[in-house]
Design a protein around this motif. Structure first.
Motif, PDB file in Angstrom:
ATOM      1  N   ARG B 121      11.276  34.600 -73.503  1.00 30.46           N
ATOM      2  CA  ARG B 121       9.875  35.036 -73.502  1.00 30.46           C
ATOM      3  C   ARG B 121       9.305  35.024 -72.080  1.00 30.46           C
ATOM      4  O   ARG B 121       8.758  36.022 -71.621  1.00 30.46           O
ATOM      5  N   SER B 122       9.483  33.911 -71.373  1.00 33.49           N
ATOM      6  CA  SER B 122       8.841  33.868 -70.060  1.00 33.49           C
ATOM      7  C   SER B 122       9.532  34.793 -69.062  1.00 33.49           C
ATOM      8  O   SER B 122       8.900  35.324 -68.161  1.00 33.49           O
ATOM      9  N   ILE B 123      10.837  35.028 -69.256  1.00 31.29           N
ATOM     10  CA  ILE B 123      11.539  35.980 -68.382  1.00 31.29           C
ATOM     11  C   ILE B 123      11.011  37.387 -68.617  1.00 31.29           C
ATOM     12  O   ILE B 123      10.737  38.138 -67.686  1.00 31.29           O
ATOM     13  N   LEU B 124      10.821  37.701 -69.895  1.00 34.42           N
ATOM     14  CA  LEU B 124      10.497  39.077 -70.257  1.00 34.42           C
ATOM     15  C   LEU B 124       9.007  39.396 -70.107  1.00 34.42           C
ATOM     16  O   LEU B 124       8.625  40.549 -69.930  1.00 34.42           O
ATOM     17  N   GLU B 125       8.141  38.369 -70.181  1.00 34.82           N
ATOM     18  CA  GLU B 125       6.714  38.701 -70.082  1.00 34.82           C
ATOM     19  C   GLU B 125       6.265  38.876 -68.635  1.00 34.82           C
ATOM     20  O   GLU B 125       5.220  39.451 -68.375  1.00 34.82           O
ATOM     21  N   ARG B 126       7.103  38.406 -67.705  1.00 34.86           N
ATOM     22  CA  ARG B 126       6.673  38.505 -66.308  1.00 34.86           C
ATOM     23  C   ARG B 126       6.395  39.929 -65.842  1.00 34.86           C
ATOM     24  O   ARG B 126       5.351  40.167 -65.230  1.00 34.86           O
ATOM     25  N   HIS B 131       2.583  43.391 -63.536  1.00 30.75           N
ATOM     26  CA  HIS B 131       2.072  44.759 -63.400  1.00 30.75           C
ATOM     27  C   HIS B 131       0.840  44.995 -64.270  1.00 30.75           C
ATOM     28  O   HIS B 131       0.404  46.130 -64.411  1.00 30.75           O
ATOM     29  N   LYS B 132       0.311  43.930 -64.869  1.00 28.99           N
ATOM     30  CA  LYS B 132      -0.926  43.987 -65.684  1.00 28.99           C
ATOM     31  C   LYS B 132      -0.863  45.128 -66.698  1.00 28.99           C
ATOM     32  O   LYS B 132      -1.707  46.013 -66.736  1.00 28.99           O
ATOM     33  N   LEU B 133       0.179  45.106 -67.515  1.00 31.65           N
ATOM     34  CA  LEU B 133       0.382  46.205 -68.448  1.00 31.65           C
ATOM     35  C   LEU B 133      -0.196  45.907 -69.829  1.00 31.65           C
ATOM     36  O   LEU B 133      -0.406  46.820 -70.616  1.00 31.65           O
ATOM     37  N   ALA B 134      -0.427  44.637 -70.126  1.00 31.83           N
ATOM     38  CA  ALA B 134      -0.913  44.293 -71.463  1.00 31.83           C
ATOM     39  C   ALA B 134      -2.400  43.960 -71.399  1.00 31.83           C
ATOM     40  O   ALA B 134      -2.839  43.219 -70.514  1.00 31.83           O
ATOM     41  N   GLY B 135      -3.176  44.539 -72.325  1.00 34.18           N
ATOM     42  CA  GLY B 135      -4.620  44.312 -72.337  1.00 34.18           C
ATOM     43  C   GLY B 135      -4.979  43.006 -73.023  1.00 34.18           C
ATOM     44  O   GLY B 135      -5.977  42.366 -72.685  1.00 34.18           O
ATOM     45  N   SER B 136      -4.166  42.608 -73.983  1.00 36.33           N
ATOM     46  CA  SER B 136      -4.505  41.408 -74.739  1.00 36.33           C
ATOM     47  C   SER B 136      -3.228  40.661 -75.091  1.00 36.33           C
ATOM     48  O   SER B 136      -2.127  41.191 -74.923  1.00 36.33           O
ATOM     49  N   GLU B 141       2.433  40.608 -77.067  1.00 38.11           N
ATOM     50  CA  GLU B 141       3.384  40.218 -78.104  1.00 38.11           C
ATOM     51  C   GLU B 141       4.132  41.444 -78.646  1.00 38.11           C
ATOM     52  O   GLU B 141       5.346  41.433 -78.807  1.00 38.11           O
ATOM     53  N   ALA B 142       3.362  42.501 -78.896  1.00 38.01           N
ATOM     54  CA  ALA B 142       3.965  43.724 -79.421  1.00 38.01           C
ATOM     55  C   ALA B 142       4.926  44.321 -78.405  1.00 38.01           C
ATOM     56  O   ALA B 142       6.013  44.806 -78.754  1.00 38.01           O
ATOM     57  N   MET B 143       4.526  44.278 -77.125  1.00 35.80           N
ATOM     58  CA  MET B 143       5.388  44.835 -76.076  1.00 35.80           C
ATOM     59  C   MET B 143       6.696  44.052 -75.960  1.00 35.80           C
ATOM     60  O   MET B 143       7.772  44.632 -75.768  1.00 35.80           O
ATOM     61  N   LEU B 144       6.600  42.731 -76.078  1.00 35.72           N
ATOM     62  CA  LEU B 144       7.805  41.898 -76.004  1.00 35.72           C
ATOM     63  C   LEU B 144       8.764  42.249 -77.144  1.00 35.72           C
ATOM     64  O   LEU B 144       9.967  42.418 -76.930  1.00 35.72           O
ATOM     65  N   SER B 145       8.203  42.337 -78.351  1.00 32.00           N
ATOM     66  CA  SER B 145       9.048  42.676 -79.506  1.00 32.00           C
ATOM     67  C   SER B 145       9.694  44.031 -79.324  1.00 32.00           C
ATOM     68  O   SER B 145      10.896  44.200 -79.537  1.00 32.00           O
ATOM     69  N   ASP B 146       8.876  44.999 -78.914  1.00 32.92           N
ATOM     70  CA  ASP B 146       9.407  46.355 -78.745  1.00 32.92           C
ATOM     71  C   ASP B 146      10.546  46.378 -77.752  1.00 32.92           C
ATOM     72  O   ASP B 146      11.580  46.999 -77.992  1.00 32.92           O
ATOM     73  N   TYR B 159      14.938  35.682 -80.645  1.00 33.64           N
ATOM     74  CA  TYR B 159      15.452  35.546 -79.287  1.00 33.64           C
ATOM     75  C   TYR B 159      14.426  35.010 -78.298  1.00 33.64           C
ATOM     76  O   TYR B 159      14.784  34.413 -77.295  1.00 33.64           O
ATOM     77  N   LEU B 160      13.138  35.239 -78.581  1.00 31.43           N
ATOM     78  CA  LEU B 160      12.106  34.932 -77.577  1.00 31.43           C
ATOM     79  C   LEU B 160      12.084  33.469 -77.155  1.00 31.43           C
ATOM     80  O   LEU B 160      11.819  33.155 -76.001  1.00 31.43           O
ATOM     81  N   HIS B 161      12.344  32.554 -78.072  1.00 32.27           N
ATOM     82  CA  HIS B 161      12.234  31.142 -77.722  1.00 32.27           C
ATOM     83  C   HIS B 161      13.531  30.580 -77.147  1.00 32.27           C
ATOM     84  O   HIS B 161      13.606  29.420 -76.787  1.00 32.27           O
TER      85      HIS B 161
END
Lengths: 324, 332
Positions: B121-126, B131-136, B141-146, B159-161
């Protein structure tokens, strides 16, 4: 034992004691290697191919052991030999080229020291004679004898691997085991090393066990081929025949995993999933969890390695032969 | 290349290198004045949605080329254009981020390129956060899953955890690819992305990259030492030797009719099980030269079976032999 055989493995089991339990990396492997034969062993990382090589040399690490089975070298079971007796086999009768020549050579000794050491450790000859042998062997692997005083870091990767081959052949062994000898090398250097091995094989007539994950390479250079998966041999036979018509679903998957340089280009498949843990291998066929053609019986009973046609063996209940 | 043809494809070019060189200055008292000519006079263009394979042996300069394009090294000379704009040294963090949102890299070693102390999760959310791509939070969360499901790691919550060591090499490389695609880049520099993986899963990763390339219409610079893998992955191929491109052109054409003696040698050296017989000896002599004192003239002339006197005198220019096929050899 077949009089023509130089090496015969019978139901060999070997593995490692780990904190998590015993990992049987070689599980019931039987093989026969004829004099002068070039046998390729193909498999992915963790399939037990290197453990098999180290078992034959009796060079397993401290936490590893041969559990059961026998290794007949020229008719003698070497699994029961003590260290002293084994030392008369190692390097004199069977020698090994290790995967990483960079680490296998001692960085603080010159090539000369290391080659002479290898001769003197196994043969009662004078130092001058040992040096003469070393120089002859270096010439055979196309290394200028003037380089004998070089240290390993002064040689390129390909030259170091050729020094390793020269060292392995110093005492003219009848079996040469090569564990991924060209994996760390560039393709052009790999090709020149393979040509060199072929050339030397014609001079000395030794048998070869060549271990690699690169099946396309093996098909080209080896006489016979053993495919290993999760500690077991799943298919064995003449290389050309296996390439032309693989029987085992794992072999078929591997054959469909290498793009080619010629011929039409089509989408290839590879194999879904990953190899099982050897701590707790699946019951039944070890490939069944990844196999597209698996039936229920595959997940309960272990298929035996059986003859499907003359000279060819397959451990799959779907490819003919009696597996019960 | 004829002028009209060049014009026609001009609008379609996303990345272009013109005579780019990278020299590394050696450090240490004994090395004063010595430089490593890692990359010299490299020129090529990459079209939108195209896949160009950069093939070469170790030390040929292919990774240096990707690193220079990725902005990890400052080029020594030459010009790089992205979308027709020259790429200049980044003066601000914003300029750097703008460029890196468009150009992303997949690294060779999936065991070393994921921080072992971070969860997936922390690797992928960076990339999404940087790049400030997620508004909320929900959007993130949806972007990570996708992005995990896009690379076949499904269900994503599984996989996220986890930590990188809990994944296999193939799964780790999938996380790497998900991270690369997170910012919707236009150019992906894939540096031997499958060479550390087991053979049975390589093709799966290659297929996934081909599918994503089609789906997202990205351009790929695919770096490899494997000519057959390059054929599978690309429509255009460039073969590098000792820091220079020796031959470039449409993949099928270059592989079927290799013109440069080095490319012919590379082709003859590749394992070829389908040929059915052991091939005769190839004239392989010597090894890749030192890049500190590269040979004068053609860099391959020290090993070339056809070398003539002229080859050691001047560096041959790239010569167009038609159909976008260029060769750096005076004997052609």
């Amino acid at each position: 034992m077949d009089a023509d055989a130089i090496l015969e493995l019978r139901s060999l089991k070997a593995g490692y004691a780990t904190n998590a339990g015993f990992v049987r990396a070689v599980d019931d492997v039987s093989l026969t290697l004829k004099r002068g034969e070039f046998l390729g062993i193909a498999g992915e990382s963790g399939c037990g191919k290197s453990t098999l090589a180290y078992s034959i040399m009796r060079l397993l690490r401290d936490n590893a052991r041969i559990e059961s089975g026998s290794i007949l070298f020229d008719g003698t079971d070497i699994t029961s030999l003590n260290e002293k007796a084994m030392n008369e086999y190692r390097w004199t009768k069977m020698a090994m080229v290790f995967q990483s020549a960079m680490n296998a050579l001692n960085p603080v000794l010159s090539i000369e020291e290391q080659l002479i050491d290898a001769v003197l450790a196994h043969k009662q000859v004078s130092r001058a004679e040992a040096k003469k042998t070393a120089i002859e062997m270096l010439e055979l692997v196309d290394i200028n004898p003037e380089r004998i005083s070089s240290y390993p870091h002064q040689l390129s990767g390909g030259m170091r691997q050729r020094v390793m081959i020269a060292m392995a052949l110093l005492l003219k062994p009848s079996l040469l085991i090569m564990d991924e000898p060209t994996t760390a090398l560039d393709v052009v250097v790999q090709r020149s090393i393979l040509q060199k091995i072929e050339e030397l094989r014609h001079i000395f007539g030794f048998s070869v066990i060549f271990i690699t994950h690169d099946l396309s390479l093996l098909v080209e250079i080896s006489d016979s081929l053993a495919i290993m998966y999760a500690g077991k041999i799943c298919e064995y036979g003449p290389s050309r025949e296996i390439y032309a018509s693989p029987n085992h679903p794992y072999t078929k998957g591997l054959m469909n995993a290498f793009p080619t340089l010629t011929g039409p280009m089509s989408r290839m498949g590879g194999i879904e999933g990953q190899a099982p843990s050897l701590l707790a291998p699946p019951p039944g066929c070890r490939f069944a969890p990844r196999c597209a053609s698996a039936v229920e019986a595959c997940t309960t009973a272990v298929p035996m390695l059986r003859t499907t046609s003359p000279g060819r063996l397959c451990a799959c209940r779907l490819c003919g032969g009696n597996h019960e | 290349m004829p002028a009209g043809f060049a014009e026609a494809i001009m609008n379609n070019v996303i990345l272009e290198l013109k005579g780019v060189s990278k020299h590394f200055t050696l450090s240490g008292i004994r090395n004063i004045g010595k430089v490593v000519h890692a990359m010299d006079d490299v020129s090529f263009s990459l079209n939108k949605g195209e896949s160009l394979a950069l093939v070469g042996e170790s030390g040929s300069g292919k990774t240096t080329t990707a690193s220079v394009i990725a902005g990890m090294y400052e080029k020594t000379s030459g010009e790089i254009y992205l979308d027709g704009q020259p790429v200049l040294p980044f003066k601000t963090r914003e300029a750097s981020l703008r460029y890196k949102k468009k150009v992303q890299m997949i690294f060779q070693d999936p065991f070393a390129s994921l921080n072992p102390t971070h969860t997936i999760r922390s690797i992928l959310e960076r990339p999404f956060l940087i790049h400030k791509l997620a508004g909320s939070a929900q959007e993130l969360e949806a972007m990570l899953s996708d992005s995990l499901e896009m690379v076949g790691l499904s269900p994503a919550q599984e996989y996220l955890h986890r930590f990188p060591h809990e994944l296999s090499g193939g799964q780790r490389q999938r996380v790497n690819i998900a991270r690369t695609f997170a910012v919707s880049p236009e150019v992906i520099l894939a540096d031997e992305p499958t060479s550390m993986l087991d053979v049975s899963i390589r093709i799966g990763i290659m297929n996934m990259m081909l599918d994503l390339k089609e789906k997202k219409n990205v351009s790929f610079l695919y770096i490899t030492h494997d000519l057959a893998g390059a054929r599978y992955m690309s429509t255009k191929i460039a073969v590098m030797y000792a820091g220079m491109i020796m031959e470039i052109g449409p993949t099928e054409e270059v592989i079927a009719n290799a013109v440069h003696p080095y490319v012919q040698l590379l082709k003859a050296s590749a394992p070829a099980p389908q040929e059915g017989v052991r091939k005769s000896a190839i004239p392989a002599k010597g090894e890749i030269p030192s890049l500190v004192n590269p040979p004068l003239g053609c860099r391959f002339h020290t090993r070339c079976p056809y070398a003539k006197k002229i080859c050691s005198e001047a560096v041959p220019a790239m010569r167009d032999i038609g159909n976008g096929h260029l060769v750096r050899c005076v004997l052609v």
